[in-house]
Write a protein that holds these residues in place. Structure first.
Motif, PDB file in Angstrom:
ATOM      1  N   GLU A   1       0.930  -1.268   0.002  1.00 49.90           N
ATOM      2  CA  GLU A   1       0.088   0.091   0.113  1.00 49.90           C
ATOM      3  C   GLU A   1       1.000   1.332   0.031  1.00 49.90           C
ATOM      4  O   GLU A   1       0.551   2.356  -0.721  1.00 49.90           O
ATOM      5  CB  GLU A   1      -0.929   0.006   1.201  1.00 49.90           C
ATOM      6  CG  GLU A   1      -1.745   1.019   1.350  1.00 49.90           C
ATOM      7  CD  GLU A   1      -2.764   1.054   2.604  1.00 49.90           C
ATOM      8  OE1 GLU A   1      -2.465   0.244   3.491  1.00 49.90           O
ATOM      9  OE2 GLU A   1      -3.727   1.851   2.557  1.00 49.90           O
ATOM     10  N   ASP A   2       1.866   1.267   0.919  1.00 51.20           N
ATOM     11  CA  ASP A   2       2.642   2.603   0.900  1.00 51.20           C
ATOM     12  C   ASP A   2       3.446   2.704  -0.045  1.00 51.20           C
ATOM     13  O   ASP A   2       3.800   3.875  -0.854  1.00 51.20           O
ATOM     14  CB  ASP A   2       3.846   2.346   2.227  1.00 51.20           C
ATOM     15  CG  ASP A   2       3.003   2.413   3.481  1.00 51.20           C
ATOM     16  OD1 ASP A   2       1.841   2.955   3.455  1.00 51.20           O
ATOM     17  OD2 ASP A   2       3.373   2.375   4.723  1.00 51.20           O
TER      18      ASP A   2
ATOM     19  N   PHE B   1       3.070   6.052  -2.215  1.00 51.26           N
ATOM     20  CA  PHE B   1       4.441   6.753  -2.206  1.00 51.26           C
ATOM     21  C   PHE B   1       4.605   7.558  -3.700  1.00 51.26           C
ATOM     22  O   PHE B   1       4.661   8.631  -3.923  1.00 51.26           O
ATOM     23  CB  PHE B   1       5.525   6.032  -2.078  1.00 51.26           C
ATOM     24  CG  PHE B   1       6.808   6.930  -1.844  1.00 51.26           C
ATOM     25  CD1 PHE B   1       6.845   8.050  -0.850  1.00 51.26           C
ATOM     26  CD2 PHE B   1       8.106   6.555  -2.037  1.00 51.26           C
ATOM     27  CE1 PHE B   1       7.821   8.948  -0.861  1.00 51.26           C
ATOM     28  CE2 PHE B   1       9.230   7.022  -2.108  1.00 51.26           C
ATOM     29  CZ  PHE B   1       9.192   8.342  -1.156  1.00 51.26           C
TER      30      PHE B   1
ATOM     31  N   GLU C   1       1.857   9.946  -3.979  1.00 50.44           N
ATOM     32  CA  GLU C   1       2.138  11.304  -3.459  1.00 50.44           C
ATOM     33  C   GLU C   1       2.916  12.175  -3.956  1.00 50.44           C
ATOM     34  O   GLU C   1       3.159  13.368  -4.067  1.00 50.44           O
ATOM     35  CB  GLU C   1       2.797  10.729  -1.938  1.00 50.44           C
ATOM     36  CG  GLU C   1       1.800  10.537  -0.804  1.00 50.44           C
ATOM     37  CD  GLU C   1       2.728   9.699   0.363  1.00 50.44           C
ATOM     38  OE1 GLU C   1       1.836   9.747   1.344  1.00 50.44           O
ATOM     39  OE2 GLU C   1       3.781   9.511   0.158  1.00 50.44           O
TER      40      GLU C   1
ATOM     41  N   ILE D   1      -0.781  13.730  -6.263  1.00 46.42           N
ATOM     42  CA  ILE D   1      -2.346  13.470  -6.365  1.00 46.42           C
ATOM     43  C   ILE D   1      -2.935  13.848  -4.997  1.00 46.42           C
ATOM     44  O   ILE D   1      -2.497  13.635  -3.662  1.00 46.42           O
ATOM     45  CB  ILE D   1      -2.386  11.870  -6.552  1.00 46.42           C
ATOM     46  CG1 ILE D   1      -1.630  11.230  -7.974  1.00 46.42           C
ATOM     47  CG2 ILE D   1      -3.956  11.386  -6.454  1.00 46.42           C
ATOM     48  CD1 ILE D   1      -2.309  11.945  -9.077  1.00 46.42           C
ATOM     49  N   PRO D   2      -4.003  14.422  -5.038  1.00 45.23           N
ATOM     50  CA  PRO D   2      -4.750  14.835  -3.900  1.00 45.23           C
ATOM     51  C   PRO D   2      -4.838  13.508  -2.900  1.00 45.23           C
ATOM     52  O   PRO D   2      -5.372  12.524  -3.311  1.00 45.23           O
ATOM     53  CB  PRO D   2      -6.065  15.426  -3.989  1.00 45.23           C
ATOM     54  CG  PRO D   2      -5.868  16.041  -5.650  1.00 45.23           C
ATOM     55  CD  PRO D   2      -4.764  15.027  -6.134  1.00 45.23           C
ATOM     56  N   PRO D   3      -4.683  13.747  -1.612  1.00 44.06           N
ATOM     57  CA  PRO D   3      -4.950  12.527  -0.660  1.00 44.06           C
ATOM     58  C   PRO D   3      -6.187  11.785  -0.938  1.00 44.06           C
ATOM     59  O   PRO D   3      -6.188  10.548  -0.718  1.00 44.06           O
ATOM     60  CB  PRO D   3      -4.716  13.338   0.613  1.00 44.06           C
ATOM     61  CG  PRO D   3      -3.870  14.520   0.463  1.00 44.06           C
ATOM     62  CD  PRO D   3      -4.206  14.970  -0.841  1.00 44.06           C
TER      63      PRO D   3
ATOM     64  N   ILE E   1      -6.151   9.364  -3.604  1.00 37.31           N
ATOM     65  CA  ILE E   1      -4.883   8.544  -3.545  1.00 37.31           C
ATOM     66  C   ILE E   1      -5.779   7.272  -3.181  1.00 37.31           C
ATOM     67  O   ILE E   1      -5.267   6.165  -3.836  1.00 37.31           O
ATOM     68  CB  ILE E   1      -3.758   8.805  -2.521  1.00 37.31           C
ATOM     69  CG1 ILE E   1      -3.035   9.922  -3.030  1.00 37.31           C
ATOM     70  CG2 ILE E   1      -2.888   7.423  -2.529  1.00 37.31           C
ATOM     71  CD1 ILE E   1      -1.879  10.448  -2.269  1.00 37.31           C
ATOM     72  N   THR E   2      -6.453   7.209  -2.236  1.00 36.65           N
ATOM     73  CA  THR E   2      -7.338   5.753  -2.056  1.00 36.65           C
ATOM     74  C   THR E   2      -7.958   5.219  -3.020  1.00 36.65           C
ATOM     75  O   THR E   2      -7.849   3.968  -3.223  1.00 36.65           O
ATOM     76  CB  THR E   2      -8.025   5.956  -0.756  1.00 36.65           C
ATOM     77  OG1 THR E   2      -7.544   6.884   0.427  1.00 36.65           O
ATOM     78  CG2 THR E   2      -8.638   4.739  -0.165  1.00 36.65           C
TER      79      THR E   2
ATOM     80  N   LEU F   1      -5.237   3.945  -5.615  1.00 35.97           N
ATOM     81  CA  LEU F   1      -4.798   2.762  -5.179  1.00 35.97           C
ATOM     82  C   LEU F   1      -5.890   1.386  -5.146  1.00 35.97           C
ATOM     83  O   LEU F   1      -5.505   0.352  -5.643  1.00 35.97           O
ATOM     84  CB  LEU F   1      -4.781   2.897  -3.525  1.00 35.97           C
ATOM     85  CG  LEU F   1      -3.799   1.908  -2.799  1.00 35.97           C
ATOM     86  CD1 LEU F   1      -2.195   2.134  -3.026  1.00 35.97           C
ATOM     87  CD2 LEU F   1      -4.205   2.083  -1.339  1.00 35.97           C
TER      88      LEU F   1
ATOM     89  N   ARG G   1      -2.727  -5.934  -0.339  1.00 42.52           N
ATOM     90  CA  ARG G   1      -2.586  -4.669  -0.228  1.00 42.52           C
ATOM     91  C   ARG G   1      -1.959  -4.449   1.088  1.00 42.52           C
ATOM     92  O   ARG G   1      -1.148  -3.554   1.210  1.00 42.52           O
ATOM     93  CB  ARG G   1      -3.942  -3.984   0.121  1.00 42.52           C
ATOM     94  CG  ARG G   1      -4.092  -2.564   0.560  1.00 42.52           C
ATOM     95  CD  ARG G   1      -5.403  -1.910   0.374  1.00 42.52           C
ATOM     96  NE  ARG G   1      -5.640  -0.662   1.089  1.00 42.52           N
ATOM     97  CZ  ARG G   1      -6.688  -0.097   1.070  1.00 42.52           C
ATOM     98  NH1 ARG G   1      -7.643  -0.274   0.210  1.00 42.52           N
ATOM     99  NH2 ARG G   1      -6.703   1.505   1.189  1.00 42.52           N
TER     100      ARG G   1
END
Lengths: 353, 575
Positions: free
Chosen positions: B101-102, B106, B109, B113-115, B118-119, B122, B135
């Protein structure tokens, strides 16, 4: 948006404080007894595997590496520093650097320095295993994002280096090479260097292809570089003005000007660093608790540093070997290094969140 | 979408062009397969698409490249990263962080990309690749195939319109390679991506490709067209295509189902069953005394039982192949034989001498072991020095003539004074083989020797291993490559969860254990064909005719549309 890091229970600030306190400690004392206490504390934190999943499977490699530096430090100092009253042996002749007396004082001082270095190494290892790279990046100001990325990538080298070392050792055995002494170990260095460079090259290529450190417009990059040169010019000007004997206010103006330029530079660089943060990391009560132990120790060390006599940490074996002083309360305070471990071991530490 | 016009490239210090006057177009949504022998310039070609060449490597580029209207040479790889996702050969060197996931986040980020998004990015990416369950996993706990999938997910998370994969299976074992090839097939079917992939294993991807780029050698002219146009000009093709070529069938069969159709049309499905000589060979060999005996060997890593009471004997002049799923304990068995992992139980004998407690560096005198990554064995400045180093390590006389003779046998004489790591994958592997063979070991252990090799290098390796067998060596080969195994093995053993569960003639063992068979075994399920040549000679034998000069059964008259051939009444006619 997720919160915190799933695999580490402490905020990165806790580990940064811990690391800073250790560096302070190691730089302020050469008392071997206190350094042994510090090493033991760091070793216990390392052996506990850190406090999170990130640090799972603590390897014995850093232990041995940190301890190997002790005899090396002793040997190097004994052979090159010919001071002290308790002579072990005398190296005859006129060999530069080596000829002269080898003393017990030099051996002890070298071993103490080696132990201090070993503590730093082990502490960095613990820090590296407990602070994720995104958390490390968030510790630094935005202006230094590029630098932080480069540093982070460098951090990934430590575990890969260990893996490569084992592979090369095994490959040597396959080729019939017996690895027994230091000399044999040295033969592994060149292949290790070659494979590390290959790894570095491949990783750099991958990062480039993935668009890491995409710079802002070339024009603004040029402006930043010019501003940096301008700041350096102010510093140089200030220094030269003192050299030429100009009135002191000229230098002061130039130095303050340099400070303003560098401040503006950091501000502009921060505005140009485009990145976002996936996780929100909150500072919790247990972070505060874990931090307090190391902060207390840091406070004591600072007080020791400003105290005119520095009476409770000072020790030197020169010119004649004496028994290092040992105060149990100082040793007790040094146990503050264990505070993250102790908080992590609290049975109901979740309630502190 | 991708347009190359008169593109040439050479490294700044080299006089020879790596690729010369290349012209091709790849349209949006295409699946473009790039193939050719090792060192023919495939990687260079792919790196020109996102500007890694020349920005990262240096060098001189001529001609014009356009990718979605952008010139990658002008804008550079970092700017191209949002348009072209690039996946490299080795999954181990593509990650910075610890968990899946990180690692993907990363990347997002750093692309700012706006937080909140990101989810979403992902999860969509992980779902599309079928790895949502990975994940939260730590990267070090993943298999090679899973790591490569994560690498693909990482680049796809930025939603590029082009996905470039540079031999994505070359550093993977067989099973992991299968996973990645299946994934690429799925991406080609489901996503509207333009995929450009360099790959040696054409058999799995050929029928998906609508464009094939063939690089025959460094600086040689390339062929870029539809697969049916390019395949007839290629030196090495998958068996099903090779059969089609030999029979003169057009269009050429690209997949097993097309191959089966061809076999039916040609009336070859009812060929007489023949007995494989393989089983016989094994029986003959097994008559002699064992060179190496492994008796009830067990190995544990913590609580994991890697090997459980494995008993195996290796005989002189016999090639034994060892197959099994990932984590079955194949590599551990080889390492245990050489003493690189401690045994929890069991004994190992080299002829009459027990070597269970003999250190690895001593065993290496009599047991040659080639690990998966031959690079690990290369330390010296020159190829010749590499061989002499082994002799020095063992305290044997460093006879230059012996080393030169071995290099000649390995086809490396012309490279004797070159730096080993500068050679191609196949050549490096042969140098590593030379370095372990110079002590003339009685036993040879090869771990996934075909990893990263092109077909030509694989064929050379097969010939070499057979020549070692002829010299009386006992050989154990761990492989996932069924085609390679069938051309080589006298005997096949299967390891499952640390236990040796089968041992016998390869085709029989394959069938008994339901291992995905080679193309020829799928085309002729009742036969035990190991090569195209065997198929052709069997057909010729069955019809009592010889092959013509081009290797085609003389009496088979084919129509260009692949209609069923007829048997003429007249006597055989050799053309």
């Amino acid at each position: 948006m997720p919160e915190g890091h799933p695999s580490t229970p402490f905020h990165a600030w806790v580990w940064l404080t811990w690391m800073t306190t250790l560096l302070l400690c190691v730089s302020l004392t050469r008392n071997p007894l206190y350094l042994v206490v510090v090493w033991l504390c760091v070793a216990v934190v390392h052996a506990a595997g850190g406090m999170g999943e990130l640090a799972r499977g603590s390897a014995p490699f850093p232990f041995w590496l940190s301890l190997t530096i002790v005899p090396l430090g002793a040997l190097l100092n004994a052979l090159t520093v010919h001071v002290g009253e308790n002579v072990i042996v005398t190296i005859p002749g006129r060999i530069p650097l080596l000829s002269g007396v080898v003393t017990w004082e030099a051996v002890l001082y070298g071993a103490t320095n080696g132990l201090a270095l070993g503590i730093i190494l082990l502490a960095f290892w613990v820090f590296n295993r407990n602070v994720s790279i995104p958390a490390f990046l968030r510790l630094l100001p935005r202006a230094f994002h590029s630098l932080a990325i480069v540093g982070s990538i460098a951090m990934t080298f430590i575990p890969s280096l260990q893996h490569q070392y084992q592979q090369i050792q095994e490959a040597q055995a396959i080729r019939g090479k017996r690895i027994s002494g230091l000399r044999d170990q040295l033969s592994l260095l060149l292949p290790l260097l070659v494979s590390s460079l290959e790894y570095a090259f491949q990783l750099a290529e991958v990062m480039t292809a993935r668009g890491f450190l995409v710079s802002s417009s070339p024009l603004s990059q040029r402006r930043l570089r010019l501003a940096f040169l301008g700041g350096l010019g102010f510093v140089m000007g200030g220094w030269l003005s003192r050299f030429w004997g100009l009135p002191p206010w000229v230098a002061a103006v130039l130095f303050w000007g340099a400070l303003a330029v560098f401040g503006a530079l950091i501000f502009l660089a921060a505005r140009q660093a485009h990145f976002t943060a996936y996780r929100v990391v909150r500072f919790r009560r247990r972070d505060a608790l874990a931090m307090s132990g190391t902060l207390l120790l840091a406070l004591l060390l600072v007080l020791n540093g400003v105290h005119p006599e520095r009476q409770f940490l000072d020790y030197t074996p020169y010119p004649a070997l004496t028994l290092p002083p040992f105060a149990p309360w100082v040793a007790f305070l040094l146990l503050g290094i264990l505070s993250p471990l102790m908080v992590a071991l609290l049975p109901n530490h979740d309630s502190l969140s | 979408m991708i347009r190359f016009r008169e593109v040439s490239f050479r490294y700044a210090t080299a006089e020879q062009w790596v690729i010369r006057r290349v012209n091709f177009d790849v349209s949006p949504g295409s699946f473009c397969l790039v193939c050719g022998p090792s060192g023919s310039g495939k990687s260079t070609l792919l790196r020109l698409i996102n500007g890694l060449v020349p920005h990262f490597s240096g060098g001189i580029v001529e001609g014009e490249i356009q990718v979605n209207g952008i010139n990658p040479i002008q804008v550079g790889p970092a700017a191209m990263s949002r348009l072209v996702g690039f996946v490299f050969q080795d999954p181990e060197t593509q990650f910075i962080l610890d968990n899946v996931e990180d690692e993907i986040a990363f990347n997002l980020e750093n692309a700012a990309i706006p937080p909140q998004q990101i989810t979403q990015h992902l999860e969509e990416t992980l779902h599309a690749l079928g790895i949502l369950h990975l994940r939260r996993r730590r990267l070090e706990s993943l298999s090679g195939g899973e790591k490569q999938k994560v690498a693909i997910a990482t680049v796809l998370s930025l939603a590029p319109s082009i996905l470039v994969l540079d031999e994505p299976t070359s550093q993977l074992d067989g099973q992991s390679a299968e996973e990645i090839l299946s994934l690429i097939q799925r991406l080609a079917r489901q996503q509207k991506l333009t995929i450009v992939v360099a790959e040696h294993r054409l058999d799995r991807l050929l029928h998906f490709a609508n464009q094939l780029i063939y690089l025959s050698g460094i600086g040689e002219p390339i062929r870029a067209d539809e697969p049916q146009q390019v395949l007839p000009h290629m030196a090495t093709v998958p068996p099903v295509v090779e059969l089609g070529k030999r029979f003169g069938v057009r269009p050429l069969p690209l997949s097993i189902s097309e191959g089966q159709q061809m076999v039916r049309k040609l009336g070859l499905e009812r060929l007489n069953h023949r007995t494989s000589p393989v089983g016989k060979k094994q029986m003959d060999s097994a008559a002699g005394p064992a060179i190496l005996s492994v008796e009830k060997v067990s190995v544990s890593f913590g609580k994991t039982q890697a090997l459980s009471e494995v008993t195996l004997q290796l005989f002189a002049s016999q090639i034994t192949c060892l197959m099994g799923a990932n984590g079955a304990g194949k590599t551990t068995l080889l390492r245990a034989i050489l003493g690189l992992v401690p045994l929890t139980q069991g004994r190992i004998w080299l002829q009459a001498k027990e070597i269970t407690t003999t250190p690895s560096w001593k065993r290496a005198r009599w047991i040659g072991y080639l690990p998966q990554d031959p690079n690990a064995l290369l330390f010296s400045e020159t190829v010749l020095e590499e061989l002499l180093l082994t002799l020095r390590n063992h305290g044997l006389p460093q006879e230059r003539s012996t080393a030169e003779r071995i290099l000649e046998g390995l086809g490396l004489s012309k490279h004797a004074l070159r730096y080993p790591r500068d050679l191609s994958v196949g050549e490096r592997q042969r140098v590593a083989l030379g370095a372990i063979l110079i002590t003339q070991p009685q036993v040879l252990l090869l771990d996934e020797p075909t990893r990263g090799l092109d077909e030509e290098a694989k064929a050379k390796l097969g010939d070499l291993v057979r020549s070692f067998r002829a010299k009386g060596m006992a050989i154990l080969v761990v492989t996932h490559d069924v085609e390679f195994m069938l051309t080589l093995a006298d005997r096949l053993c299967i390891l499952d969860a640390g236990r040796l569960i089968d041992d016998g003639a390869p085709p029989t063992v394959l069938r008994r254990n339901q291992i995905p068979p080679a193309q020829l075994l799928q085309l002729f399920p009742d036969q035990e064909f190991c090569s195209v040549e065997e198929v052709l000679s069997t057909i010729a034998e069955a019809w009592s005719h010889t092959l013509d000069k081009s290797g085609r059964p003389a009496l088979l008259a084919f129509h260009s549309d692949g209609n069923r051939p007829h048997r003429p009444e007249s006597p055989p006619e050799v053309r």
